[in-house]
Motif scaffolding. Structure first.
Motif, mmCIF file in Angstrom:
data_model
loop_
_atom_site.group_PDB
_atom_site.id
_atom_site.type_symbol
_atom_site.label_atom_id
_atom_site.label_comp_id
_atom_site.label_asym_id
_atom_site.label_seq_id
_atom_site.Cartn_x
_atom_site.Cartn_y
_atom_site.Cartn_z
ATOM 1 N N ASN A 1 49.984 29.610 43.629
ATOM 2 C CA ASN A 1 51.442 29.439 43.697
ATOM 3 C C ASN A 1 52.147 30.418 42.778
ATOM 4 O O ASN A 1 53.193 30.998 43.126
ATOM 5 N N LEU A 2 51.607 30.577 41.580
ATOM 6 C CA LEU A 2 52.207 31.476 40.595
ATOM 7 C C LEU A 2 52.252 32.899 41.139
ATOM 8 O O LEU A 2 53.284 33.582 41.059
ATOM 9 N N ALA A 3 51.140 33.347 41.716
ATOM 10 C CA ALA A 3 51.096 34.694 42.284
ATOM 11 C C ALA A 3 52.088 34.838 43.433
ATOM 12 O O ALA A 3 52.812 35.839 43.519
ATOM 13 N N ALA A 4 52.145 33.835 44.298
ATOM 14 C CA ALA A 4 53.068 33.900 45.441
ATOM 15 C C ALA A 4 54.517 33.942 44.982
ATOM 16 O O ALA A 4 55.335 34.692 45.537
ATOM 17 N N ASP A 5 54.851 33.155 43.967
ATOM 18 C CA ASP A 5 56.228 33.108 43.464
ATOM 19 C C ASP A 5 56.608 34.376 42.717
ATOM 20 O O ASP A 5 57.793 34.735 42.643
ATOM 21 N N LEU A 6 55.620 35.059 42.149
ATOM 22 C CA LEU A 6 55.903 36.262 41.361
ATOM 23 C C LEU A 6 56.176 37.481 42.239
ATOM 24 O O LEU A 6 56.834 38.422 41.789
ATOM 25 N N VAL A 7 55.701 37.470 43.467
ATOM 26 C CA VAL A 7 55.810 38.661 44.311
ATOM 27 C C VAL A 7 57.257 39.109 44.487
ATOM 28 O O VAL A 7 57.565 40.307 44.341
ATOM 29 N N ALA A 8 58.164 38.201 44.790
ATOM 30 C CA ALA A 8 59.555 38.604 45.061
ATOM 31 C C ALA A 8 60.223 39.259 43.852
ATOM 32 O O ALA A 8 60.824 40.332 43.990
ATOM 33 N N PRO A 9 60.157 38.658 42.632
ATOM 34 C CA PRO A 9 60.765 39.345 41.497
ATOM 35 C C PRO A 9 60.029 40.618 41.097
ATOM 36 O O PRO A 9 60.618 41.516 40.486
ATOM 37 N N LEU A 10 58.745 40.708 41.455
ATOM 38 C CA LEU A 10 57.961 41.891 41.094
ATOM 39 C C LEU A 10 58.227 43.061 42.045
ATOM 40 O O LEU A 10 58.225 44.227 41.615
ATOM 41 N N ALA A 11 58.476 42.746 43.311
ATOM 42 C CA ALA A 11 58.556 43.786 44.349
ATOM 43 C C ALA A 11 59.513 44.937 44.011
ATOM 44 O O ALA A 11 59.156 46.111 44.210
ATOM 45 N N PRO A 12 60.734 44.693 43.485
ATOM 46 C CA PRO A 12 61.620 45.822 43.186
ATOM 47 C C PRO A 12 61.115 46.711 42.057
ATOM 48 O O PRO A 12 61.624 47.818 41.872
ATOM 49 N N LEU A 13 60.128 46.228 41.310
ATOM 50 C CA LEU A 13 59.644 46.965 40.143
ATOM 51 C C LEU A 13 58.378 47.763 40.434
ATOM 52 O O LEU A 13 57.806 48.373 39.538
ATOM 53 N N LEU A 14 57.963 47.767 41.706
ATOM 54 C CA LEU A 14 56.742 48.460 42.093
ATOM 55 C C LEU A 14 57.034 49.862 42.607
ATOM 56 O O LEU A 14 56.273 50.427 43.384
ATOM 57 N N ASP A 15 58.146 50.430 42.127
ATOM 58 C CA ASP A 15 58.590 51.739 42.588
ATOM 59 C C ASP A 15 57.974 52.883 41.801
ATOM 60 O O ASP A 15 58.323 54.037 42.004
ATOM 61 N N ARG A 16 57.056 52.560 40.907
ATOM 62 C CA ARG A 16 56.383 53.573 40.094
ATOM 63 C C ARG A 16 54.995 53.032 39.732
ATOM 64 O O ARG A 16 54.733 51.837 39.891
ATOM 65 N N PRO A 17 54.092 53.878 39.255
ATOM 66 C CA PRO A 17 52.747 53.391 38.926
ATOM 67 C C PRO A 17 52.804 52.238 37.921
ATOM 68 O O PRO A 17 53.634 52.227 37.009
ATOM 69 N N PHE A 18 51.908 51.275 38.108
ATOM 70 C CA PHE A 18 51.874 50.138 37.195
ATOM 71 C C PHE A 18 50.450 49.623 37.046
ATOM 72 O O PHE A 18 49.575 49.898 37.882
ATOM 73 N N ALA A 19 50.234 48.897 35.961
ATOM 74 C CA ALA A 19 48.958 48.243 35.688
ATOM 75 C C ALA A 19 49.232 46.810 35.279
ATOM 76 O O ALA A 19 50.351 46.462 34.882
ATOM 77 N N PHE A 20 48.208 45.968 35.382
ATOM 78 C CA PHE A 20 48.271 44.584 34.925
ATOM 79 C C PHE A 20 47.351 44.423 33.719
ATOM 80 O O PHE A 20 46.223 44.933 33.720
#
Length: 245
Positions: free
Chosen positions: A72-91
């Motif tokens: 659930n946490l991963a699914a809920d995080l996708v929408a707020p994360l999506a606009p920030l995936l416009d450049r290389p990123f790591a976790f």
């Protein structure tokens, strides 16, 4: 480059990610913790902006409903994360925080969205070994004592109300950890860098070997310090985190 934030302030981030840096490092806290676990970290490591993720049900999001499960946490995080995936990123994830980081990477791949260029695993066995965490077998009095020891180790003298609040968060997070069942490895598209803290009494070097089944490139590295020393942003850790770019 013009300074500024990319989106309106989201409760998932303690500060709006900026447009000033060419990369981002999203940081996932451990069970019972929140984004403040990264408060001593620099704002930028290498050329990557540090973006601590704030899970619901703690700290400034205490009133928000708990996420329930890592999926659930991963699914809920996708929408707020999506606009920030416009450049290389790591976790980067520490301890049980690695598991929602991993699940978020899996979810992004399933949705055809950009994925992390690296997953940093700190002090956490692979998902199929996650149930071995010794804290999941503790009684509430044992967990309360563990929480007091942790706070004193951070130089904080715990008050009863502080412990009560911490226990509320910890018990809900542990419920999610107990419910987590990833029995078969899922291969990630990115390299995985596994950090073993040399003085960690709970996670052995051998106990991290299971991560080799989750990516073609898995690098297990030993780093000086104990289980929670990542919070102090030691130089050795920062140097390793700067190498994914």
């Amino acid at each position: 480059m013009t300074s500024g934030s990319t989106t309106a302030t989201s409760p998932w981030f303690v500060r709006p990610p900026s447009t000033d840096h060419p990369a981002r490092l999203f940081c996932f806290p451990f069970s019972g913790g929140g984004a403040s676990a990264f408060s001593a970290w620099p704002a930028v490591i290498g050329d990557a902006e540090v973006c601590p993720v704030q899970f619901p049900g703690r700290e400034n999001r205490l009133a928000d409903p708990h996420y329930g499960t890592y999926e659930n946490l991963a699914a809920d995080l996708v929408a707020p994360l999506a606009p920030l995936l416009d450049r290389p990123f790591a976790f980067f994830g520490h301890c049980a925080g690695v598991l929602p980081a991993f699940e978020t990477a899996v979810r992004l791949a399933e949705l055809g969205l950009p994925g992390p260029q690296c997953l940093f695993v700190s002090g956490q066995p692979a998902p199929h070994d996650a149930a071995r965490d010794r804290m999941l077998g503790m009684t509430e009095p044992e967990l309360r004592a563990e929480l007091q020891t942790f706070l004193r180790g951070r130089g904080i003298e715990p008050r009863p109300d502080m412990i009560d609040l911490g226990m509320t968060v910890l018990l809900r997070d542990h419920s999610a950890a107990r419910a987590y069942r990833r029995t078969e490895p899922v291969a990630l598209r990115c390299p995985v860098v596994v950090l073993h803290w040399k003085d960690d009494p709970d996670v052995s070097l051998d106990g991290l070997a299971g991560w080799r089944r989750y990516a073609d490139a898995v690098d297990i590295q030993v780093i000086d310090g104990g289980h929670y020393d990542f919070m102090n942003a030691p130089d050795e850790l920062l140097k390793r985190l700067a190498r994914w770019r």
